[in-house]
Motif scaffolding. Structure first.
Motif, mmCIF file in Angstrom:
data_model
loop_
_atom_site.group_PDB
_atom_site.id
_atom_site.type_symbol
_atom_site.label_atom_id
_atom_site.label_comp_id
_atom_site.label_asym_id
_atom_site.label_seq_id
_atom_site.Cartn_x
_atom_site.Cartn_y
_atom_site.Cartn_z
ATOM 1 N N THR A 158 35.996 45.268 -13.517
ATOM 2 C CA THR A 158 35.762 46.260 -14.583
ATOM 3 C C THR A 158 34.262 46.391 -14.845
ATOM 4 O O THR A 158 33.590 45.375 -15.057
ATOM 5 C CB THR A 158 36.460 45.815 -15.891
ATOM 6 N N PRO A 159 33.727 47.617 -14.827
ATOM 7 C CA PRO A 159 32.297 47.757 -15.110
ATOM 8 C C PRO A 159 31.974 47.576 -16.591
ATOM 9 O O PRO A 159 32.863 47.651 -17.443
ATOM 10 C CB PRO A 159 31.980 49.181 -14.642
ATOM 11 N N LYS A 160 30.722 47.354 -16.846
ATOM 12 C CA LYS A 160 30.260 47.158 -18.220
ATOM 13 C C LYS A 160 30.580 48.388 -19.071
ATOM 14 O O LYS A 160 30.552 49.507 -18.581
ATOM 15 C CB LYS A 160 28.743 46.920 -18.195
ATOM 16 N N TYR A 161 30.897 48.143 -20.318
ATOM 17 C CA TYR A 161 31.170 49.162 -21.344
ATOM 18 C C TYR A 161 32.503 49.893 -21.162
ATOM 19 O O TYR A 161 32.829 50.774 -21.942
ATOM 20 C CB TYR A 161 30.024 50.189 -21.452
ATOM 21 N N PRO A 174 31.221 47.266 -27.638
ATOM 22 C CA PRO A 174 31.431 48.575 -27.008
ATOM 23 C C PRO A 174 32.122 48.441 -25.659
ATOM 24 O O PRO A 174 31.558 48.763 -24.614
ATOM 25 C CB PRO A 174 30.001 49.103 -26.837
ATOM 26 N N GLY A 175 33.361 47.927 -25.622
ATOM 27 C CA GLY A 175 34.049 47.733 -24.339
ATOM 28 C C GLY A 175 33.599 46.445 -23.682
ATOM 29 O O GLY A 175 33.111 45.528 -24.355
ATOM 30 N N LYS A 176 33.759 46.370 -22.363
ATOM 31 C CA LYS A 176 33.415 45.128 -21.654
ATOM 32 C C LYS A 176 31.924 44.841 -21.755
ATOM 33 O O LYS A 176 31.102 45.754 -21.692
ATOM 34 C CB LYS A 176 33.840 45.247 -20.190
ATOM 35 N N LEU A 177 31.585 43.578 -21.904
ATOM 36 C CA LEU A 177 30.183 43.216 -22.122
ATOM 37 C C LEU A 177 29.484 42.764 -20.841
ATOM 38 O O LEU A 177 28.312 42.438 -20.850
ATOM 39 C CB LEU A 177 30.086 42.103 -23.169
ATOM 40 N N LEU A 178 30.233 42.720 -19.752
ATOM 41 C CA LEU A 178 29.661 42.158 -18.520
ATOM 42 C C LEU A 178 29.786 43.138 -17.361
ATOM 43 O O LEU A 178 30.672 43.988 -17.334
ATOM 44 C CB LEU A 178 30.398 40.859 -18.167
ATOM 45 N N HIS A 295 33.139 56.267 -25.729
ATOM 46 C CA HIS A 295 32.318 55.735 -26.823
ATOM 47 C C HIS A 295 30.822 55.705 -26.485
ATOM 48 O O HIS A 295 30.005 55.437 -27.351
ATOM 49 C CB HIS A 295 32.810 54.333 -27.202
ATOM 50 N N LEU A 296 30.488 55.964 -25.223
ATOM 51 C CA LEU A 296 29.065 56.060 -24.882
ATOM 52 C C LEU A 296 28.527 57.451 -25.262
ATOM 53 O O LEU A 296 27.309 57.669 -25.275
ATOM 54 C CB LEU A 296 28.838 55.846 -23.379
ATOM 55 N N PHE A 297 29.443 58.383 -25.510
ATOM 56 C CA PHE A 297 29.030 59.761 -25.783
ATOM 57 C C PHE A 297 29.450 60.261 -27.170
ATOM 58 O O PHE A 297 28.792 61.109 -27.757
ATOM 59 C CB PHE A 297 29.617 60.695 -24.709
ATOM 60 N N LEU A 305 23.059 52.409 -24.069
ATOM 61 C CA LEU A 305 24.113 51.876 -23.200
ATOM 62 C C LEU A 305 24.173 52.646 -21.880
ATOM 63 O O LEU A 305 24.375 52.063 -20.809
ATOM 64 C CB LEU A 305 25.470 51.913 -23.908
ATOM 65 N N ILE A 306 24.008 53.943 -21.956
ATOM 66 C CA ILE A 306 24.014 54.768 -20.732
ATOM 67 C C ILE A 306 22.852 54.349 -19.829
ATOM 68 O O ILE A 306 23.011 54.180 -18.615
ATOM 69 C CB ILE A 306 23.922 56.268 -21.088
ATOM 70 N N ALA A 307 21.705 54.114 -20.448
ATOM 71 C CA ALA A 307 20.526 53.695 -19.672
ATOM 72 C C ALA A 307 20.752 52.323 -19.041
ATOM 73 O O ALA A 307 20.338 52.072 -17.899
ATOM 74 C CB ALA A 307 19.291 53.657 -20.575
#
Lengths: 327, 411
Positions: A158-161, A174-178, A295-297, A305-307
């Motif tokens: 699973t990717p971050k966030y 904000p979702g997964k932290l890793l 939630h990133l948008f 977070l996007i960066a």
């Protein structure tokens, strides 16, 4: 796999005339690319009538063999979540021992399927051991970024966030932290006979890789990205589009590792972005189409977070370019 | 051993080596194993056979016990005769695969060196771990000595692979007492052993009206290990249970065949009674403790005390009827088990035996004894004290208020 070996090229005309070894009627979700992935893999087999499949627990398994039905026209075995490569080791050993004693004529080809749950997490030990022992099998890990079969829990893939049911989006988190594991690199570091990443969208690239992985003597691994609309939250007909964008943003670069030369080679669909970096799309274009990153948008755009996601993507991309002498 | 029908070779070996010879004589196609702590010598000895080219076996040196049984499972599904061995923690790690192996009906044979489960880490012997596998659907046989370990392991292939049965078999040998102790063991001549075990023939099943082998074979592709939900799962369980029932006559039959071939017989294949018929008090036990208990029984009989021993050889399928027939008229029974269960009225042996006798009236007074845990010595003195207590209860007719106790434990 030397450069001189003439490469098999999958042609749609030939494929259309081939028998389906993974049939219709299975119960994968509508639009699930895992079914396409399995079909493509079966159509790429060098010896379709002499191949055994060992399958780990996962979506593909539960959806394709609901007793008393089966979607498989090859000998197929499922036992547990974490042991499909160990199962395959035994299957190969059985045929080797019995052929030696004149009890079998041939040793069938072996194909192992697992999802990211087994391929990234619970089954790494069994896969690592089987590769170390140099069994002759191809291990296809179809990665849909979480434990979708059990209800969308986060995995090492699973990717971050990303939102999952065990990496919830809340006031604090904000979702997964890793970040995700570079699993194909982990397996490539075992120095198998062959290792590659692939995408369900780039079908010709994937099928060629399956063919190579099956033909090469010794262990081979393919990590193929296969989106899941139940978790990723995109319209169900857009699975292929999601897989395509993951490559175009260089989030999921396609490459090969050749055991014979010990070289990493960028595959054509990704090489173009190494040669012309301006063609590479910002990862944001991929993220904003998926509800798991909403939630990133929204409600507020989270540029930080996007960066961060872009940075992690770029770091991985730079690393694989360097490994393949393209960086 | 005066009437020995087949030529046999006497060797000074330990229980582990006896099992390794049995696997060699059984023409095992695939052996997969891993040396978890504690490890058994079984596969080390077997590795010697492999290195010297004495076997045709494909030896898969896997990276865990979980994979060891998984590899055996795959190999067995591909038609191979398979064998593995493990102990204590290895069996615990395998647990998930142990269930699966019997559920998909693969006749893998596994030797279990019975050693204590970790917590605290111990490595010495007791039967807690193997008895914890009692609901996994395997045939389970306990060995008294290294000779029986050789005999039972060879028999296990015939029993498990029998077309009516198709179930995996565990043979248990007590850690250290058998696994690491030198004994005189008679081994069959290899040709005779081969003749006895034969080759594994795959079970035939009917799919779409056609007879096909239950085997991963490209010539006859089948699906093994599908998903079964509430609509079929229970029927599979019932079939499993029926197979276990069908194993009952097979175990006795193989025991008889073995007796004809070697002159060695283990009761009816399930139970070995010694002076039970007219006994006032009987001890029931399994594994190496039976040897010690028999020694004591003989001594006490010489003193005129009416005591008897019942050795439980086969634990699954459990010989409940046979056991009840032998014990129903005995006034007092003591069950000695080298296992430990907490929060329950006695261990697995105590519970199963007591339950088997429930329907009988009158039925014995039954006591349970835990002992020999973590490799603590089980000596003749211990059995003498148990008999003393059982005989006293017989005389007074008074049963203790709580029927379970530990022996040889410091308070």
């Amino acid at each position: 796999m030397t450069q001189e070996t003439p490469q098999w090229r999958p042609r749609l005309k030939d494929i259309a005339n081939q028998e389906e070894l993974f049939t219709s009627g299975q119960r994968l979700c509508a639009g699930c690319p895992a079914g396409s992935m399995a079909r493509m893999a079966m159509h790429a087999l060098p010896r379709p009538k002499n191949t055994i499949v060992s399958q780990a627990t996962g979506c593909l398994e539960v959806a394709s063999t609901i007793y008393p039905y089966t979607a498989w026209r090859v000998p197929w075995m499922h036992s547990l979540f974490e042991n499909a490569p160990a199962n395959a080791s035994g299957i190969e050993a059985a045929y080797k021992a019995r052929k030696r004693q004149g009890l079998e004529d041939d040793i069938p080809d072996l194909l192992v399927f697992s999802g990211d749950g087994s391929g990234f997490d619970i089954g790494v030990q069994a896969a690592s051991g089987a590769i170390e022992r140099r069994h002759n099998f191809l291990y296809i890990i179809y990665d849909n970024h979480a434990y979708q079969n059990t209800g969308i829990q986060r995995s090492g893939a699973t990717p971050k966030y990303a939102w999952t049911t065990t990496s919830e989006v809340g006031k604090k988190e904000p979702g997964k932290l890793l970040w995700k594991k570079p699993i194909a690199l982990v397996y490539a570091a075992h120095d198998p006979a062959y290792c590659a990443t692939a995408s369900v969208y780039h079908w010709r690239d994937f099928m060629k890789k399956v063919r190579k992985g099956m033909e090469v003597e010794g262990p081979a691994v393919i990590h193929v990205l296969s989106p899941c609309h139940r978790n990723w939250r995109y319209p169900e007909e857009q699975g292929m589009q999601m897989a395509k964008l993951a490559v175009e943003t260089c989030f999921h670069p396609l490459w090969e590792y050749e055991g014979e030369t010990r070289k990493y080679i960028l595959s054509a669909p990704s090489r173009v972005f190494a040669l012309k970096p301006e063609k590479k799309k910002p990862v944001e274009e991929w993220l904003e189409l998926q509800g798991r990153f909403r939630h990133l948008f929204r409600p507020k755009r989270r540029d930080d977070l996007i960066a961060d996601f872009q940075r992690l993507t770029d770091e991985d991309w730079a690393f694989i370019q360097k490994l393949s002498n393209m960086g | 051993m005066s009437n020995m029908p087949a030529k046999q070779i006497l060797m000074g070996i330990n229980g582990d080596e006896a099992v390794a010879y049995a696997a060699k004589h059984a023409l095992v196609d695939v052996c997969a194993a891993y040396p978890i702590t504690p490890q058994t010598i079984i596969v080390e000895k077997f590795a010697e056979f492999v290195a010297n080219g004495e076997v045709e076996t494909e030896f898969v040196r896997v990276e865990s016990e979980h994979s060891a049984l998984s590899a055996c499972l795959g190999a067995s599904a591909a038609g191979a005769r398979t064998f593995t061995a493990s102990a204590a923690n290895g069996i615990e790690l395998m647990h998930e695969v142990i269930f699966l192996t019997s559920s998909i009906r693969q006749p893998v044979v596994m030797a279990v060196a019975d050693r204590s489960p970790s917590g605290p880490i111990n490595i010495h012997g007791d039967q807690t771990v193997s008895l914890a596998q009692r609901d996994t659907g395997w045939i389970m046989m306990y060995c008294e000595n290294s000779q029986e370990a050789y005999d039972s392991t060879l028999q296990a292939f015939r029993i498990g692979e029998h077309p009516d049965v198709q179930l995996p078999v565990m043979t248990m040998l007590d850690g250290f007492v058998l696994t690491h102790t030198l004994e005189n063991v008679y081994l069959l001549d290899e040709t005779d052993a081969h003749k006895f075990v034969g080759r594994r023939e795959p079970m035939m099943i009917t799919i779409d009206g056609k007879q096909v082998p239950l085997k991963l074979d490209p010539k006859t592709p089948i699906t093994i290990g599908p998903l079964q939900l509430f609509d079929y799962y229970m029927e599979s369980k019932l079939q499993h249970s029926e197979a276990m029932e069908k194993a009952r006559p097979v175990i006795s039959q193989i025991n008889n065949e073995w007796a004809e071939l070697t002159g060695r017989k283990y009761g009816d294949g399930y139970l070995q009674p010694f002076k039970v018929n007219d006994a006032d008090a009987v001890i029931v036990t399994s594994g190496s403790s039976a040897g010690t208990a028999r020694f004591v029984t003989r001594q006490l009989r010489a003193q005129g005390k009416k005591v008897g021993l019942l050795k439980l050889r086969t634990f699954r399928p459990f010989p409940d009827k046979k056991l009840a027939k032998l014990l129903a008229d005995v006034p007092v029974v003591g069950i000695f088990e080298r296992t430990h269960t907490t929060g329950s009225l006695g261990g697995p042996l105590f519970n199963e035996i007591r339950s088997a006798l429930y329907d009988h009236d009158p039925r014995p007074i039954i006591l349970g004894y835990y002992g020999g845990l973590g490799g603590r010595d089980v000596t003749p003195e211990h059995f003498k004290s148990i008999y003393k207590e059982l005989l006293k209860i017989k005389d007074t007719g008074k049963a203790p208020r709580y029927p379970i106790k530990y022996i040889t434990v410091r308070k």
